[in-house]
Write a protein that holds these residues in place. Structure first.
Motif, PDB file in Angstrom:
ATOM      1  N   ASN A   1      -5.762   8.627  15.933  1.00 50.99           N
ATOM      2  CA  ASN A   1      -4.372   8.682  16.378  1.00 50.99           C
ATOM      3  C   ASN A   1      -3.798   7.275  16.430  1.00 50.99           C
ATOM      4  N   LYS A   2      -2.523   7.112  16.032  1.00 58.89           N
ATOM      5  CA  LYS A   2      -1.820   5.831  16.164  1.00 58.89           C
ATOM      6  C   LYS A   2      -0.586   6.079  17.023  1.00 58.89           C
ATOM      7  N   PRO A   3      -0.131   5.204  17.954  1.00 54.22           N
ATOM      8  CA  PRO A   3      -0.875   4.046  18.399  1.00 54.22           C
ATOM      9  C   PRO A   3      -2.142   4.455  19.181  1.00 54.22           C
TER      10      PRO A   3
ATOM     11  N   GLY B   1      -8.205   5.842   2.304  1.00 51.32           N
ATOM     12  CA  GLY B   1      -7.146   4.856   2.076  1.00 51.32           C
ATOM     13  C   GLY B   1      -6.235   4.753   3.277  1.00 51.32           C
ATOM     14  N   GLU B   2      -6.175   5.815   4.068  1.00 52.67           N
ATOM     15  CA  GLU B   2      -5.394   5.756   5.309  1.00 52.67           C
ATOM     16  C   GLU B   2      -6.126   4.769   6.204  1.00 52.67           C
ATOM     17  N   GLU B   3      -5.408   3.805   6.748  1.00 47.06           N
ATOM     18  CA  GLU B   3      -6.076   2.639   7.330  1.00 47.06           C
ATOM     19  C   GLU B   3      -7.057   2.957   8.460  1.00 47.06           C
TER      20      GLU B   3
ATOM     21  N   SER C   1       1.799  10.236  -6.192  1.00 48.21           N
ATOM     22  CA  SER C   1       1.933  11.688  -6.024  1.00 48.21           C
ATOM     23  C   SER C   1       2.546  12.119  -4.691  1.00 48.21           C
ATOM     24  N   SER C   2       2.471  11.263  -3.667  1.00 42.85           N
ATOM     25  CA  SER C   2       2.973  11.674  -2.344  1.00 42.85           C
ATOM     26  C   SER C   2       4.486  11.675  -2.214  1.00 42.85           C
ATOM     27  N   VAL C   3       5.194  11.047  -3.129  1.00 46.38           N
ATOM     28  CA  VAL C   3       6.646  10.930  -2.932  1.00 46.38           C
ATOM     29  C   VAL C   3       7.373  12.070  -3.663  1.00 46.38           C
TER      30      VAL C   3
ATOM     31  N   GLY D   1       0.822  -1.209   0.000  1.00 53.53           N
ATOM     32  CA  GLY D   1       0.000   0.000   0.000  1.00 53.53           C
ATOM     33  C   GLY D   1       0.851   1.252   0.000  1.00 53.53           C
ATOM     34  N   GLY D   2       2.142   1.096   0.281  1.00 53.25           N
ATOM     35  CA  GLY D   2       3.021   2.260   0.193  1.00 53.25           C
ATOM     36  C   GLY D   2       4.017   2.385   1.322  1.00 53.25           C
ATOM     37  N   ALA D   3       3.630   1.968   2.537  1.00 55.96           N
ATOM     38  CA  ALA D   3       4.529   2.173   3.669  1.00 55.96           C
ATOM     39  C   ALA D   3       5.606   1.096   3.740  1.00 55.96           C
TER      40      ALA D   3
ATOM     41  N   ALA E   1     -13.378   9.452  -1.273  1.00 53.25           N
ATOM     42  CA  ALA E   1     -12.567  10.246  -0.343  1.00 53.25           C
ATOM     43  C   ALA E   1     -11.205   9.565  -0.271  1.00 53.25           C
ATOM     44  N   TYR E   2     -10.191  10.262  -0.781  1.00 51.88           N
ATOM     45  CA  TYR E   2      -8.822   9.740  -0.776  1.00 51.88           C
ATOM     46  C   TYR E   2      -8.384   9.358   0.625  1.00 51.88           C
ATOM     47  N   ILE E   3      -8.772  10.135   1.610  1.00 45.61           N
ATOM     48  CA  ILE E   3      -8.291   9.910   2.968  1.00 45.61           C
ATOM     49  C   ILE E   3      -8.716   8.535   3.494  1.00 45.61           C
TER      50      ILE E   3
ATOM     51  N   CYS F   1      -2.188  12.223  10.658  1.00 45.14           N
ATOM     52  CA  CYS F   1      -1.886  11.173   9.679  1.00 45.14           C
ATOM     53  C   CYS F   1      -0.888  11.717   8.668  1.00 45.14           C
ATOM     54  N   PRO F   2      -0.302  10.847   7.840  1.00 44.08           N
ATOM     55  CA  PRO F   2       0.734  11.325   6.904  1.00 44.08           C
ATOM     56  C   PRO F   2       0.212  12.055   5.679  1.00 44.08           C
ATOM     57  N   LEU F   3      -1.092  12.347   5.571  1.00 44.11           N
ATOM     58  CA  LEU F   3      -1.532  13.113   4.401  1.00 44.11           C
ATOM     59  C   LEU F   3      -0.845  14.478   4.388  1.00 44.11           C
TER      60      LEU F   3
ATOM     61  N   MET G   1       5.335  -9.585   9.911  1.00 46.31           N
ATOM     62  CA  MET G   1       5.560  -8.955  11.225  1.00 46.31           C
ATOM     63  C   MET G   1       4.274  -8.327  11.733  1.00 46.31           C
ATOM     64  N   LYS G   2       3.545  -7.663  10.847  1.00 45.35           N
ATOM     65  CA  LYS G   2       2.268  -7.050  11.237  1.00 45.35           C
ATOM     66  C   LYS G   2       1.298  -8.125  11.711  1.00 45.35           C
ATOM     67  N   TRP G   3       1.266  -9.230  11.007  1.00 46.49           N
ATOM     68  CA  TRP G   3       0.389 -10.322  11.415  1.00 46.49           C
ATOM     69  C   TRP G   3       0.782 -10.840  12.799  1.00 46.49           C
ATOM     70  N   GLY G   4       2.086 -10.863  13.051  1.00 45.47           N
ATOM     71  CA  GLY G   4       2.586 -11.314  14.351  1.00 45.47           C
ATOM     72  C   GLY G   4       2.172 -10.380  15.485  1.00 45.47           C
ATOM     73  N   PHE G   5       1.926  -9.101  15.151  1.00 53.35           N
ATOM     74  CA  PHE G   5       1.531  -8.110  16.178  1.00 53.35           C
ATOM     75  C   PHE G   5       0.047  -8.170  16.516  1.00 53.35           C
ATOM     76  N   LEU G   6      -0.724  -8.957  15.771  1.00 55.15           N
ATOM     77  CA  LEU G   6      -2.170  -8.979  15.996  1.00 55.15           C
ATOM     78  C   LEU G   6      -2.471  -9.487  17.404  1.00 55.15           C
TER      79      LEU G   6
HETATM   80  N1  LIG Z   1      -1.887   3.198  -2.247  1.00 57.18           N
HETATM   81  C1  LIG Z   1      -2.297   4.432  -2.145  1.00 57.18           C
HETATM   82  O1  LIG Z   1      -3.242   4.825  -2.846  1.00 57.18           O
HETATM   83  C2  LIG Z   1      -1.654   5.353  -1.151  1.00 57.18           C
HETATM   84  C3  LIG Z   1      -0.594   4.965  -0.381  1.00 57.18           C
HETATM   85  N2  LIG Z   1       0.010   5.813   0.504  1.00 57.18           N
HETATM   86  C4  LIG Z   1       1.159   5.313   1.255  1.00 57.18           C
HETATM   87  O2  LIG Z   1       0.826   5.173   2.602  1.00 57.18           O
HETATM   88  C5  LIG Z   1       1.989   5.291   3.369  1.00 57.18           C
HETATM   89  C6  LIG Z   1       1.671   5.675   4.785  1.00 57.18           C
HETATM   90  O3  LIG Z   1       0.799   4.721   5.344  1.00 57.18           O
HETATM   91  P1  LIG Z   1       0.636   4.528   6.917  1.00 57.18           P
HETATM   92  O4  LIG Z   1      -0.366   3.451   7.096  1.00 57.18           O
HETATM   93  O5  LIG Z   1       0.345   5.818   7.547  1.00 57.18           O
HETATM   94  O6  LIG Z   1       2.088   4.034   7.369  1.00 57.18           O
HETATM   95  P2  LIG Z   1       2.617   3.366   8.744  1.00 57.18           P
HETATM   96  O7  LIG Z   1       4.080   3.264   8.591  1.00 57.18           O
HETATM   97  O8  LIG Z   1       2.032   4.049   9.923  1.00 57.18           O
HETATM   98  O9  LIG Z   1       1.999   1.888   8.773  1.00 57.18           O
HETATM   99  C7  LIG Z   1       2.212   0.887   7.826  1.00 57.18           C
HETATM  100  C8  LIG Z   1       1.489  -0.374   8.275  1.00 57.18           C
HETATM  101  O10 LIG Z   1       2.196  -1.025   9.320  1.00 57.18           O
HETATM  102  C9  LIG Z   1       1.413  -1.124  10.494  1.00 57.18           C
HETATM  103  N3  LIG Z   1       2.280  -0.901  11.674  1.00 57.18           N
HETATM  104  C10 LIG Z   1       3.321  -0.036  11.754  1.00 57.18           C
HETATM  105  N4  LIG Z   1       3.895  -0.112  12.967  1.00 57.18           N
HETATM  106  C11 LIG Z   1       3.184  -1.035  13.675  1.00 57.18           C
HETATM  107  C12 LIG Z   1       3.276  -1.554  15.012  1.00 57.18           C
HETATM  108  N5  LIG Z   1       4.199  -1.142  15.838  1.00 57.18           N
HETATM  109  N6  LIG Z   1       2.361  -2.486  15.388  1.00 57.18           N
HETATM  110  C13 LIG Z   1       1.421  -2.922  14.521  1.00 57.18           C
HETATM  111  N7  LIG Z   1       1.297  -2.461  13.271  1.00 57.18           N
HETATM  112  C14 LIG Z   1       2.169  -1.534  12.846  1.00 57.18           C
HETATM  113  C15 LIG Z   1       0.339  -0.083  10.354  1.00 57.18           C
HETATM  114  O11 LIG Z   1      -0.801  -0.436  11.067  1.00 57.18           O
HETATM  115  C16 LIG Z   1       0.120  -0.101   8.858  1.00 57.18           C
HETATM  116  O12 LIG Z   1      -0.750  -1.141   8.488  1.00 57.18           O
HETATM  117  C17 LIG Z   1       2.861   6.268   2.617  1.00 57.18           C
HETATM  118  O13 LIG Z   1       4.174   5.800   2.683  1.00 57.18           O
HETATM  119  C18 LIG Z   1       2.327   6.240   1.187  1.00 57.18           C
HETATM  120  O14 LIG Z   1       3.253   5.704   0.272  1.00 57.18           O
HETATM  121  C19 LIG Z   1      -0.422   7.087   0.684  1.00 57.18           C
HETATM  122  C20 LIG Z   1      -1.478   7.538  -0.043  1.00 57.18           C
HETATM  123  C21 LIG Z   1      -2.202   6.702  -0.981  1.00 57.18           C
END
Ligand SMILES: NC(=O)C1=CN([C@@H]2O[C@H](COP(=O)(O)OP(=O)(O)OC[C@H]3O[C@@H](n4cnc5c(N)ncnc54)[C@H](O)[C@@H]3O)[C@@H](O)[C@H]2O)C=CC1
Ligand SMILES: Cc1cc2nc3c(=O)[nH]c(=O)nc-3n(C[C@H](O)[C@H](O)[C@H](O)COP(=O)(O)O)c2cc1C
Ligand code: SF4
Ligand code: FES
Lengths: 165, 446
Positions: free
Chosen positions: B190-192, B172-174, B288-290, B55-57, B168-170, B401-403, B63-68
């Motif tokens: 807010n996260k966390p 997409g932010e989880e 577009s965000s990069v 999705g971009g990050a 709404a683009y926003i 959020c990172p928007l 690892m994320k699955w392990g944190f569930l």
């Molecule tokens: N695909 C698209 O259309 C778009 C993608 N983006 C991308 O989104 C990115 C930002 O996304 P965010 O979700 O804010 O990034 P983030 O780095 O906060 O999180 C990424 C993922 O990892 C998980 N995560 C991170 N640390 C964790 C922890 N300690 N415990 C459990 N889970 C954890 C988050 O829940 C999330 O699912 C940007 O880098 C950008 O590239 C942005 C806009 C649109």
């Protein structure tokens, strides 16, 4: 413009669909059905009047204000009457690189209206929207669920001719 | 032939139907997982694969699955993020419409691994026709005993729900997505706490992108280690790249991570090069965000190394000379593109899409749009250029959020690399506002 009085009720088929949608979510989480149900409502009436939103609130057992605040947040919902075909045109960067601005000028000239307006015959409403996730296939617009891609002036003409029949 | 993990079968006629998908090896991974593996073993394979969030990050999926979190008696959810709205990104759209069962199979395997009995696919509302395709695929899988109660006699139950967004683009932010799925406005939380601890309905939830999840069928069939052997370093596997702009062949391509940018841009298998008679001016590599980078930093990093399509190489040089892989939205600009106009366009996008919760984002994006509009339309001053840099700095890092960052980076990077072009708009307002006018002094690659 849209002829259907918005005081009328959901059709029985749509009402059954609403029940089906609500059943998808856990007990007590029927508010989750709001977006899908608003889409259904817009499919029936073309736009969301306050009467329609009140009906939706009642169906989901939530307050009308909860419906209004959602309907105003999301750009897909029309809060005013619209023409028969709403053309939602992508104006975002990547499409512009593919020539979207020129094609848009042509579209406006051809319809004789600007963004946000409806043709006097009530056939077309023009709306500018942001990226439709079809950037490599741009210029692009959408009418209801249909995407029209790789648009050129000629293609726009033939689409409008077809829809004007 | 380069390895294809997601699109190997996408060109087969009828692959969107259950029968054709099944005949081409579809749902064998699901059978393998459910019949021969424990949920923990499936999570283990995801970890071994090293696959990072598409999705971009780029956060490692295993690892994320392990944190569930797994509190007793509380349901857990898997939510697939199919909101795809980042300008320049259209790969999830492509994948879902061409080979929907790959996502459905991945969703069932992943839900099994996480112990979720109800999972959601949140699709941007504009893609209503794709929602219909997915619903048909779900009905087919259910009719064949691969979804619903007691899947393949395993005792495991799963219901899959496709949820439309509303534009709404926003969302997409989880966390905004989760709010929206609960029937509310898409205001990010807010996260966390991360969704893995408190997500949908305050229950532990994993949110993953379409492409991330679609990898699971291959990972189960071939093993996480085999997946990790594809790609380069910590950029394992393949990636779908959405290519748009001034290239010969815009479209969606699956590449092995580590392919050189030059080959991706110029080979006939991919973009096919810049349009005939034109020259490369700039690249936005990951949506577009990069940050945008100028031609001389596209094929080589500032250190003179080959620039590769990987998380690490694209960001090499940081903000000064690098960009990011992000969501893989590869937007190519030739010498006919006006950087000021494009920056204004992107700014308008972020202003339009800001949810308005934090003042630096709500006000800052508005300011940037206004100032950029002035510059593009010939009413700007030299001071405006510094003002933009200043506003961008004030937004960065000061929002929920990172928007906010996503709005600031394109502006900051465009001014960093194309300052002369902004200055030319101020010094030559008449020339700069003629239709199609572009600053001629920017360096391009022949
Ligand atoms: N695909 C698209 O259309 C778009 C993608 N983006 C991308 O989104 C990115 C930002 O996304 P965010 O979700 O804010 O990034 P983030 O780095 O906060 O999180 C990424 C993922 O990892 C998980 N995560 C991170 N640390 C964790 C922890 N300690 N415990 C459990 N889970 C954890 C988050 O829940 C999330 O699912 C940007 O880098 C950008 O590239 C942005 C806009 C649109
Ligand atoms: C403004 C904003 C928009 C986003 N849009 C999307 C999106 O459309 N699709 C997506 O998968 N992730 C999007 N993300 C990233 C998600 O928050 C989240 O990181 C991702 O869905 C996790 O899945 P992954 O780990 O599989 O990538 C967005 C993030 C932000 C800040
Ligand atoms: S940064 Fe912008 S989009 Fe994100 S929560 Fe704040 S105001 Fe909303
Ligand atoms: S920019 Fe028009 S569809 Fe993405």
């Amino acid at each position: 413009m849209t002829e259907i009085p918005t005081t009328s009720a959901f059709t029985p088929e749509r009402l059954a669909k609403v029940k089906e949608i609500i059943a998808r979510y856990p007990e007590g989480r029927q508010k989750s059905a709001l977006l899908p149900v608003l889409h259904l409502a817009q499919e029936q009436w073309g736009w969301l009047s306050s009467e329609v939103m009140d009906q939706v609130a009642e169906l989901l057992s939530i307050e009308p204000i909860e419906v209004y605040e959602v309907a105003t947040f999301y750009t897909m919902f029309h809060l005013q009457p619209v023409g028969k075909h709403v053309i939602e045109y992508c104006r975002t960067g990547p499409c512009c690189l593919m020539g979207a601005e020129g094609v848009y000028d042509h579209l406006q000239a051809r319809l004789g209206i600007k963004t946000g307006q409806t043709t006097p015959d009530g056939l077309f409403t023009l709306k500018e929207v942001e990226c439709l996730a079809a950037c490599g296939w741009g210029p692009v617009f959408q009418i209801r669920e249909k995407y029209y891609m790789n648009l050129t002036n000629e293609k726009v003409d033939s689409i409008l001719d077809e829809l004007s029949k | 032939m380069a390895i294809k993990i997601l699109t190997e079968h996408s060109h087969i006629p009828g692959i969107e139907t259950f029968d054709v998908y099944r005949k081409n090896g579809g749902y064998t991974a699901l059978e393998k997982a459910i019949k021969t593996m424990s949920p923990e073993e499936v999570v283990e394979e995801a970890k071994k694969s090293g696959v990072r969030g598409r999705g971009g990050a780029g956060f490692p999926m295993g690892m994320k699955w392990g944190f569930l979190a797994k509190p007793e008696g509380v349901p857990r959810y898997l939510v697939c993020n199919a909101d795809e709205s980042e300008p320049g990104t259209f790969k999830d759209h492509y994948l879902m419409k061409t080979i929907p069962h790959l996502l459905i199979e991945g969703m069932i395997i992943s839900s099994y691994a996480l112990g979720a009995n109800k999972s959601f696919i949140y699709v941007r509302g504009e893609l209503m026709y794709v929602i219909q395709i997915l619903e048909k695929a779900i009905a087919e899988a259910t009719a064949n005993g691969l979804l619903g109660n007691n899947i393949l006699g395993s005792g495991y139950d799963l219901e899959l729900v496709v949820q439309p967004g509303g534009g709404a683009y926003i969302c997409g932010e989880e966390t905004a997505l989760l709010e929206s799925l609960e029937g509310k406005r898409g205001n990010p939380r807010n996260k966390p706490p991360f969704p893995a601890v408190k997500g949908l309905y305050q229950s532990p939830t994993v949110v993953n992108n379409v492409e991330s999840i679609a990898n699971m069928a291959w990972i189960i069939n071939h093993g996480g280690e085999a997946y990790a052997s594809v790609g380069i370093g910590r950029s394992t596997g393949t990636k779908l790249i959405s290519a748009s702009g001034h290239i010969k062949k815009p479209g969606v391509y699956e590449i092995e991570l580590g392919l050189s940018v030059e080959e991706f841009m110029n080979s006939d298998e991919y973009c096919g090069g810049i349009r005939d008679g034109h020259h490369l001016k700039a690249l936005v590599a990951g949506g577009s965000s990069v940050p945008i980078i100028p031609a001389h930093l596209v094929y080589k990093t500032a250190n003179g190394e080959d620039r590769l399509m990987s998380y690490e190489s694209l960001s090499d040089g940081g903000f000064a000379t690098g960009t990011m892989l992000g969501s893989g939205g590869f937007i190519v600009f030739d010498e006919t593109a006006c950087i000021v106009r494009n920056t204004w366009n992107f700014s308008r996008f972020y202003h339009h899409e800001s949810c308005g919760q934090c003042s630096p984002c709500r006000e800052g994006t508005g300011w940037m749009e206004k100032v950029l509009h002035r510059l593009e339309h010939g009413h700007g001053s030299m001071h405006d250029i510094d003002l933009l840099v200043d506003v961008a700095k004030k937004i960065e890092g000061n929002t929920i959020c990172p928007l906010g960052d996503a709005a600031a980076w394109p502006v900051a990077s465009a001014i960093r690399h194309f300052r002369e072009e902004f200055e030319w708009h101020v010094s030559h307002p008449k020339e700069a506002t003629l239709p199609g006018a572009v600053y001629k002094g920017a360096a391009v690659l022949a």
